[in-house]
Design a protein around this motif. Structure first.
Motif, short mmCIF file in Angstrom:
data_model
loop_
_atom_site.label_atom_id
_atom_site.label_comp_id
_atom_site.label_asym_id
_atom_site.label_seq_id
_atom_site.Cartn_x
_atom_site.Cartn_y
_atom_site.Cartn_z
N LYS A 114 0.81 -1.22 0.00
CA LYS A 114 0.00 0.00 0.00
C LYS A 114 0.84 1.27 0.00
O LYS A 114 0.72 2.09 -0.89
CB LYS A 114 -0.95 0.02 1.20
N ARG A 115 1.69 1.42 1.02
CA ARG A 115 2.45 2.66 1.15
C ARG A 115 3.70 2.45 1.99
O ARG A 115 3.80 1.46 2.74
CB ARG A 115 1.60 3.79 1.73
N ILE A 116 4.62 3.43 1.87
CA ILE A 116 5.87 3.38 2.61
C ILE A 116 6.36 4.81 2.81
O ILE A 116 6.08 5.69 1.99
CB ILE A 116 6.93 2.52 1.87
N VAL A 117 7.08 5.04 3.89
CA VAL A 117 7.68 6.34 4.16
C VAL A 117 9.14 6.11 4.53
O VAL A 117 9.45 5.33 5.43
CB VAL A 117 6.96 7.09 5.31
N GLY A 118 10.03 6.80 3.81
CA GLY A 118 11.45 6.71 4.08
C GLY A 118 12.05 8.08 4.36
O GLY A 118 11.39 9.10 4.15
N LEU A 119 13.28 8.10 4.84
CA LEU A 119 14.00 9.35 5.10
C LEU A 119 15.35 9.33 4.40
O LEU A 119 16.02 8.30 4.34
CB LEU A 119 14.24 9.53 6.60
N LYS A 120 15.73 10.50 3.90
CA LYS A 120 17.06 10.72 3.33
C LYS A 120 17.64 11.95 4.00
O LYS A 120 17.07 13.04 3.91
CB LYS A 120 16.96 10.92 1.82
N ASN A 121 18.76 11.78 4.69
CA ASN A 121 19.47 12.91 5.27
C ASN A 121 20.47 13.43 4.24
O ASN A 121 21.35 12.69 3.81
CB ASN A 121 20.20 12.48 6.55
N VAL A 122 20.31 14.65 3.84
CA VAL A 122 21.15 15.24 2.79
C VAL A 122 22.33 15.95 3.45
O VAL A 122 22.13 16.87 4.25
CB VAL A 122 20.33 16.23 1.93
N PRO B 41 22.11 20.81 1.29
CA PRO B 41 22.73 20.12 2.42
C PRO B 41 22.10 20.57 3.75
O PRO B 41 21.82 21.76 3.94
CB PRO B 41 24.20 20.54 2.34
N GLY B 42 21.88 19.60 4.62
CA GLY B 42 21.25 19.86 5.91
C GLY B 42 19.77 19.52 5.91
O GLY B 42 19.17 19.37 6.98
N ASP B 43 19.17 19.40 4.73
CA ASP B 43 17.76 19.02 4.65
C ASP B 43 17.58 17.55 4.95
O ASP B 43 18.47 16.73 4.71
CB ASP B 43 17.19 19.30 3.24
N GLN B 44 16.42 17.21 5.47
CA GLN B 44 16.01 15.82 5.61
C GLN B 44 14.77 15.65 4.75
O GLN B 44 13.78 16.35 4.92
CB GLN B 44 15.68 15.46 7.06
N ILE B 45 14.84 14.72 3.79
CA ILE B 45 13.73 14.49 2.87
C ILE B 45 12.87 13.35 3.39
O ILE B 45 13.38 12.26 3.68
CB ILE B 45 14.22 14.13 1.45
N ARG B 46 11.59 13.61 3.51
CA ARG B 46 10.61 12.57 3.83
C ARG B 46 10.09 12.05 2.49
O ARG B 46 9.53 12.81 1.70
CB ARG B 46 9.48 13.14 4.68
N LEU B 47 10.30 10.77 2.24
CA LEU B 47 9.98 10.13 0.96
C LEU B 47 8.74 9.26 1.13
O LEU B 47 8.79 8.25 1.84
CB LEU B 47 11.16 9.29 0.50
N GLU B 48 7.64 9.67 0.52
CA GLU B 48 6.38 8.94 0.66
C GLU B 48 5.98 8.34 -0.68
O GLU B 48 5.93 9.04 -1.68
CB GLU B 48 5.27 9.87 1.15
N CYS B 49 5.69 7.05 -0.68
CA CYS B 49 5.25 6.36 -1.90
C CYS B 49 3.99 5.58 -1.59
O CYS B 49 3.88 4.96 -0.53
CB CYS B 49 6.31 5.40 -2.40
N GLU B 50 3.07 5.60 -2.55
CA GLU B 50 1.88 4.79 -2.44
C GLU B 50 1.67 4.01 -3.73
O GLU B 50 1.99 4.49 -4.82
CB GLU B 50 0.65 5.63 -2.11
N VAL B 51 1.15 2.81 -3.58
CA VAL B 51 0.90 1.95 -4.73
C VAL B 51 -0.36 2.41 -5.44
O VAL B 51 -1.42 2.55 -4.82
CB VAL B 51 0.76 0.47 -4.29
N LEU B 52 -0.24 2.64 -6.74
CA LEU B 52 -1.40 2.95 -7.58
C LEU B 52 -1.90 1.69 -8.29
O LEU B 52 -3.10 1.52 -8.49
CB LEU B 52 -1.04 4.02 -8.62
N HIS B 53 -0.95 0.83 -8.65
CA HIS B 53 -1.28 -0.39 -9.39
C HIS B 53 -0.15 -1.40 -9.15
O HIS B 53 1.02 -1.03 -9.20
CB HIS B 53 -1.39 -0.07 -10.89
N PHE B 54 -0.50 -2.64 -8.90
CA PHE B 54 0.51 -3.67 -8.69
C PHE B 54 -0.04 -4.99 -9.18
O PHE B 54 -1.04 -5.48 -8.66
CB PHE B 54 0.87 -3.74 -7.20
N ARG B 55 0.61 -5.53 -10.21
CA ARG B 55 0.17 -6.79 -10.77
C ARG B 55 1.37 -7.59 -11.24
O ARG B 55 2.17 -7.08 -12.02
CB ARG B 55 -0.77 -6.53 -11.93
N ARG B 56 1.49 -8.78 -10.75
CA ARG B 56 2.59 -9.67 -11.06
C ARG B 56 3.93 -9.01 -10.76
O ARG B 56 4.25 -8.79 -9.62
CB ARG B 56 2.49 -10.19 -12.48
#
Length: 145
Positions: A30-38, A100-115
């Motif tokens: 369904k969804r996931i949230v990740g972080l990237k420290n720049v 530099p110094g930013d922290q990126i919140r990375l949010e992804c959600e599934v729109l379609h998933f088949r095979r």
């Protein structure tokens, strides 16, 4: 929640191309949230741009895709036999520079998933403000050998 070691157990990316530091939230398929420290130590800042470092937009999209890759990879027991490749990247928008110094919140959600094909919507935020977004499709391809 996964740290960088757990992420490296799931996706094949390594320095300097591993662009996700932590997974904060995860809902199967369904969804996931990740972080990237720049940090200023990122390899791309040496040339983008000297005197005014800005994270290349393509690297933000790659970070979103890697986050999505962690989500999709967890649906397959035999994921190490596959590589996930981009098929399409659509509706890309960049709204604010990431520095530099930013922290990126990375949010992804599934729109379609088949095979072995999936379509995701990704959004990147810094301090609660949308900095980039895209929709992308990926396909799992069997590794050679």
């Amino acid at each position: 929640m996964l740290d960088v070691t757990g992420i490296m157990d799931i996706i094949p990316h390594r320095y300097p191309m591993l662009l996700v530091d932590r997974i904060m939230e995860y809902e199967s398929c369904k969804r996931i949230v990740g972080l990237k420290n720049v940090t200023i130590n990122e390899h791309f800042f040496a040339g983008h741009f000297p005197g005014r470092p800005v994270m290349p937009g393509v690297m933000i999209i790659e970070a979103l895709a890697q986050t999505g890759g962690v989500l999709i990879a967890q649906e397959f027991e035999d994921i190490h036999e596959y590589v996930i490749f981009f098929m399409t990247i659509d509706n890309v928008k960049f709204r604010k520079p990431v520095v530099p110094g930013d922290q990126i919140r990375l949010e992804c959600e599934v729109l379609h998933f088949r095979r072995k094909v999936c379509r995701l919507k990704g959004q990147a935020f810094v301090d609660g403000k949308l900095v980039a977004s895209a929709e992308f499709s990926s396909m799992l391809v069997k590794r050679d050998g």
